[in-house]
Design a protein around this motif. Structure first.
Motif, PDB file in Angstrom:
ATOM      1  N   ALA A  54     -69.819  55.859  80.224  1.00  0.00           N
ATOM      2  CA  ALA A  54     -69.101  54.867  79.423  1.00  0.00           C
ATOM      3  C   ALA A  54     -68.024  55.537  78.570  1.00  0.00           C
ATOM      4  CB  ALA A  54     -70.086  54.099  78.543  1.00  0.00           C
ATOM      5  N   ALA A  55     -68.397  56.660  77.951  1.00  0.00           N
ATOM      6  CA  ALA A  55     -67.423  57.363  77.124  1.00  0.00           C
ATOM      7  C   ALA A  55     -66.287  57.910  77.977  1.00  0.00           C
ATOM      8  CB  ALA A  55     -68.112  58.488  76.360  1.00  0.00           C
ATOM      9  N   ARG A  56     -66.624  58.443  79.145  1.00  0.00           N
ATOM     10  CA  ARG A  56     -65.588  58.988  80.013  1.00  0.00           C
ATOM     11  C   ARG A  56     -64.645  57.892  80.488  1.00  0.00           C
ATOM     12  NH1 ARG A  56     -67.218  62.553  85.203  1.00  0.00           N
ATOM     13  NH2 ARG A  56     -68.113  60.575  85.868  1.00  0.00           N
ATOM     14  N   ALA A  57     -65.182  56.717  80.764  1.00  0.00           N
ATOM     15  CA  ALA A  57     -64.334  55.611  81.206  1.00  0.00           C
ATOM     16  C   ALA A  57     -63.334  55.215  80.122  1.00  0.00           C
ATOM     17  CB  ALA A  57     -65.194  54.409  81.588  1.00  0.00           C
ATOM     18  N   LEU A  58     -63.786  55.240  78.864  1.00  0.00           N
ATOM     19  CA  LEU A  58     -62.877  54.913  77.771  1.00  0.00           C
ATOM     20  C   LEU A  58     -61.761  55.955  77.654  1.00  0.00           C
ATOM     21  CD1 LEU A  58     -65.399  53.735  75.014  1.00  0.00           C
ATOM     22  CD2 LEU A  58     -63.744  52.318  76.264  1.00  0.00           C
ATOM     23  N   ARG A  59     -62.110  57.223  77.882  1.00  0.00           N
ATOM     24  CA  ARG A  59     -61.117  58.287  77.746  1.00  0.00           C
ATOM     25  C   ARG A  59     -60.122  58.303  78.894  1.00  0.00           C
ATOM     26  NH1 ARG A  59     -65.725  61.306  76.529  1.00  0.00           N
ATOM     27  NH2 ARG A  59     -65.641  62.283  78.590  1.00  0.00           N
ATOM     28  N   THR A  60     -60.628  58.090  80.119  1.00  0.00           N
ATOM     29  CA  THR A  60     -59.802  58.297  81.301  1.00  0.00           C
ATOM     30  C   THR A  60     -59.268  57.013  81.914  1.00  0.00           C
ATOM     31  OG1 THR A  60     -61.689  58.194  82.828  1.00  0.00           O
ATOM     32  CG2 THR A  60     -61.179  60.340  81.857  1.00  0.00           C
ATOM     33  N   GLY A  61     -59.824  55.860  81.532  1.00  0.00           N
ATOM     34  CA  GLY A  61     -59.439  54.611  82.170  1.00  0.00           C
ATOM     35  C   GLY A  61     -60.072  54.421  83.525  1.00  0.00           C
ATOM     36  N   ARG A  62     -61.049  55.278  83.865  1.00  0.00           N
ATOM     37  CA  ARG A  62     -61.757  55.166  85.142  1.00  0.00           C
ATOM     38  C   ARG A  62     -63.253  55.065  84.890  1.00  0.00           C
ATOM     39  NH1 ARG A  62     -59.151  59.889  88.992  1.00  0.00           N
ATOM     40  NH2 ARG A  62     -56.963  59.253  88.834  1.00  0.00           N
ATOM     41  N   ASP A 120     -63.400  51.338  90.256  1.00  0.00           N
ATOM     42  CA  ASP A 120     -62.079  51.931  90.474  1.00  0.00           C
ATOM     43  C   ASP A 120     -61.483  51.549  91.828  1.00  0.00           C
ATOM     44  OD1 ASP A 120     -62.200  53.296  88.033  1.00  0.00           O
ATOM     45  OD2 ASP A 120     -63.315  54.952  88.933  1.00  0.00           O
ATOM     46  N   GLY A 121     -62.299  51.053  92.733  1.00  0.00           N
ATOM     47  CA  GLY A 121     -61.858  50.644  94.058  1.00  0.00           C
ATOM     48  C   GLY A 121     -63.062  50.175  94.845  1.00  0.00           C
ATOM     49  N   ALA A 122     -62.854  49.750  96.091  1.00  0.00           N
ATOM     50  CA  ALA A 122     -63.968  49.214  96.868  1.00  0.00           C
ATOM     51  C   ALA A 122     -63.811  49.531  98.345  1.00  0.00           C
ATOM     52  CB  ALA A 122     -64.087  47.698  96.665  1.00  0.00           C
ATOM     53  N   ALA A 132     -58.578  39.913 104.217  1.00  0.00           N
ATOM     54  CA  ALA A 132     -57.122  39.888 104.355  1.00  0.00           C
ATOM     55  C   ALA A 132     -56.502  38.709 103.612  1.00  0.00           C
ATOM     56  CB  ALA A 132     -56.736  39.833 105.832  1.00  0.00           C
ATOM     57  N   ARG A 133     -57.219  37.613 103.486  1.00  0.00           N
ATOM     58  CA  ARG A 133     -56.680  36.440 102.793  1.00  0.00           C
ATOM     59  C   ARG A 133     -56.728  36.586 101.285  1.00  0.00           C
ATOM     60  NH1 ARG A 133     -60.045  33.872 106.679  1.00  0.00           N
ATOM     61  NH2 ARG A 133     -61.531  33.309 105.035  1.00  0.00           N
ATOM     62  N   HIS A 134     -57.498  37.564 100.800  1.00  0.00           N
ATOM     63  CA  HIS A 134     -57.716  37.668  99.364  1.00  0.00           C
ATOM     64  C   HIS A 134     -57.302  39.016  98.776  1.00  0.00           C
ATOM     65  CE1 HIS A 134     -60.228  33.968  99.132  1.00  0.00           C
ATOM     66  NE2 HIS A 134     -60.485  34.285 100.381  1.00  0.00           N
ATOM     67  N   ALA A 135     -56.958  39.968  99.637  1.00  0.00           N
ATOM     68  CA  ALA A 135     -56.717  41.325  99.158  1.00  0.00           C
ATOM     69  C   ALA A 135     -55.583  41.394  98.150  1.00  0.00           C
ATOM     70  CB  ALA A 135     -56.416  42.239 100.345  1.00  0.00           C
ATOM     71  N   ALA A 136     -54.528  40.596  98.367  1.00  0.00           N
ATOM     72  CA  ALA A 136     -53.362  40.692  97.491  1.00  0.00           C
ATOM     73  C   ALA A 136     -53.698  40.339  96.053  1.00  0.00           C
ATOM     74  CB  ALA A 136     -52.255  39.770  98.007  1.00  0.00           C
ATOM     75  N   SER A 137     -54.691  39.458  95.862  1.00  0.00           N
ATOM     76  CA  SER A 137     -55.039  39.047  94.505  1.00  0.00           C
ATOM     77  C   SER A 137     -56.279  39.747  93.972  1.00  0.00           C
ATOM     78  CB  SER A 137     -55.284  37.527  94.468  1.00  0.00           C
ATOM     79  OG  SER A 137     -56.346  37.172  95.331  1.00  0.00           O
ATOM     80  N   ALA A 138     -56.856  40.644  94.775  1.00  0.00           N
ATOM     81  CA  ALA A 138     -58.107  41.274  94.356  1.00  0.00           C
ATOM     82  C   ALA A 138     -57.900  42.273  93.241  1.00  0.00           C
ATOM     83  CB  ALA A 138     -58.768  41.961  95.554  1.00  0.00           C
ATOM     84  N   GLY A 139     -56.713  42.887  93.168  1.00  0.00           N
ATOM     85  CA  GLY A 139     -56.427  43.838  92.109  1.00  0.00           C
ATOM     86  C   GLY A 139     -57.207  45.115  92.214  1.00  0.00           C
ATOM     87  N   LEU A 140     -57.618  45.504  93.427  1.00  0.00           N
ATOM     88  CA  LEU A 140     -58.404  46.704  93.647  1.00  0.00           C
ATOM     89  C   LEU A 140     -57.801  47.538  94.774  1.00  0.00           C
ATOM     90  CD1 LEU A 140     -62.029  45.238  93.662  1.00  0.00           C
ATOM     91  CD2 LEU A 140     -61.047  46.674  91.875  1.00  0.00           C
ATOM     92  N   ARG A 141     -58.009  48.847  94.677  1.00  0.00           N
ATOM     93  CA  ARG A 141     -57.718  49.708  95.816  1.00  0.00           C
ATOM     94  C   ARG A 141     -58.834  49.488  96.839  1.00  0.00           C
ATOM     95  NH1 ARG A 141     -57.213  52.398  91.062  1.00  0.00           N
ATOM     96  NH2 ARG A 141     -55.169  53.288  90.525  1.00  0.00           N
TER      97      ARG A 141
END
Length: 322
Positions: A54-62, A120-122, A132-141
């Motif tokens: 949790a602390a690392r995520a706050l520091r790195t954004g990941r 961070d991705g999926a 394919a119909r939803h990837a553009a709005s998924a906001g994920l790598r």
């Protein structure tokens, strides 16, 4: 008495470095000498240090967590992919959050859950059409296993058509006039590619194309549909589970394998060599698929959009089709 949590300061003292150096190692910073990194990692292992995610995520954004999306984990292929992905992710310091779509195919809900958990991705298993119909709005790598190419995500997979072609050609080379096919579900990308390879091999050889028979990946469907293949002397089955059911149905009908009917499956599951008779099959490397999916996703998280990849399967000959 609860065990005291190991701190960065304790690791720094053990390794003989500054706390900042320990922080850089914990956060995978490239600004650490390899010998120093090794010394710090050894101190971490000796002390049992675990970074605070949790602390690392706050520091790195990941979050150092990746998602895995599957329609179901009941199939052998998906369960093996989950294991491969989890092991590969752990070796890179990533946790895995798993979501299944369920019977209603709720892909929107699946991605909402992943976004809520800050992945961070999926990696997506075999649900490329819906994705394919939803990837553009998924906001994920996203890395998708088994899909047509799409600029919105990276694709890796097995060359199912090539594997099916090899299986069909093997049976034709053994002297069979044609090869029947027990196919997978009509909405499956892998099943469609295996069907395509079978049709192409028959067409190139000038062999007649029998009517397709379709199952649902289960051994029960392989058993149930064999009655529609009474004329077959050579049978390519789209996966090993259906091949298992087909072998039992053939035995119950008094038809010998391979003397009366030669059978080839697809996947090379762990028990394929223990079937009666041992199953000739097309092997796809689930461990390599999982490793490559994670590697490409982590590369993308690190800022480098990876290329697509197609892995070549291999025919494993056993007694069901020598």
């Amino acid at each position: 008495m609860p065990q005291k949590r190991v701190s960065m300061a304790m690791v720094a003292q053990r390794a003989g470095v500054s706390g900042q150096t320990v922080s850089r190692v914990a956060n995978d910073s490239p600004r650490v000498d390899p010998a120093t990194r090794a010394r710090v990692e050894q101190a971490m292992a000796e002390l049992g240090y675990r970074p605070n995610r949790a602390a690392r995520a706050l520091r790195t954004g990941r979050s150092h967590t990746i998602g895995l999306v599957a329609q179901t984990l009941a199939t052998i292929g998906n369960s093996r992919m989950l294991q491969a992905v989890a092991e590969s992710a752990a070796s890179r310091g990533y946790a895995v959050t798993v979501v299944t779509l369920g019977a209603d195919g709720g892909i929107d809900d699946a991605f909402d859950r992943l976004r809520d958990q800050g992945v961070d991705g999926a990696i997506v298993l075999n649900e490329a059409t819906a994705l394919a119909r939803h990837a553009a709005s998924a906001g994920l790598r996203l890395v998708v296993v088994d899909s047509l190419p799409d600029q919105r995500f990276t694709v890796i997979g097995t060359d199912h058509a090539a594997g099916a072609r090899t299986a069909t050609e093997h049976l034709l080379a053994a002297g069979h006039r044609t090869v029947h096919h027990l196919a997978g579900p009509a909405d499956s990308y892998a099943a469609a590619e295996r069907e395509r390879g079978w049709r192409e091999a028959l067409g190139d050889a000038g062999a007649p194309e029998p009517e397709l028979v379709r199952g649902d990946w289960s051994a029960a469907s392989g058993y149930a549909r064999i009655g529609e293949l009474a004329d077959a002397t050579a049978l390519f089955v789209a996966n090993d589970q259906m091949a298992l059911g087909a072998l039992r149905a053939l035995a119950d009908a008094g038809r010998r394998v391979p003397e009366d009917v030669a059978v080839i499956g697809f996947d090379d599951i762990a028990d394929a060599a223990e079937f009666q008779p041992p199953l000739t099959t097309v092997r796809q490397d689930f461990d390599a698929l999982g490793e490559q999916a994670v590697r490409r996703l982590v590369d993308w998280i690190d800022g480098a959009r990876p290329d697509d990849l197609l892995l070549s399967p291999a025919l494993v000959t056993r007694r069901s089709a020598p």
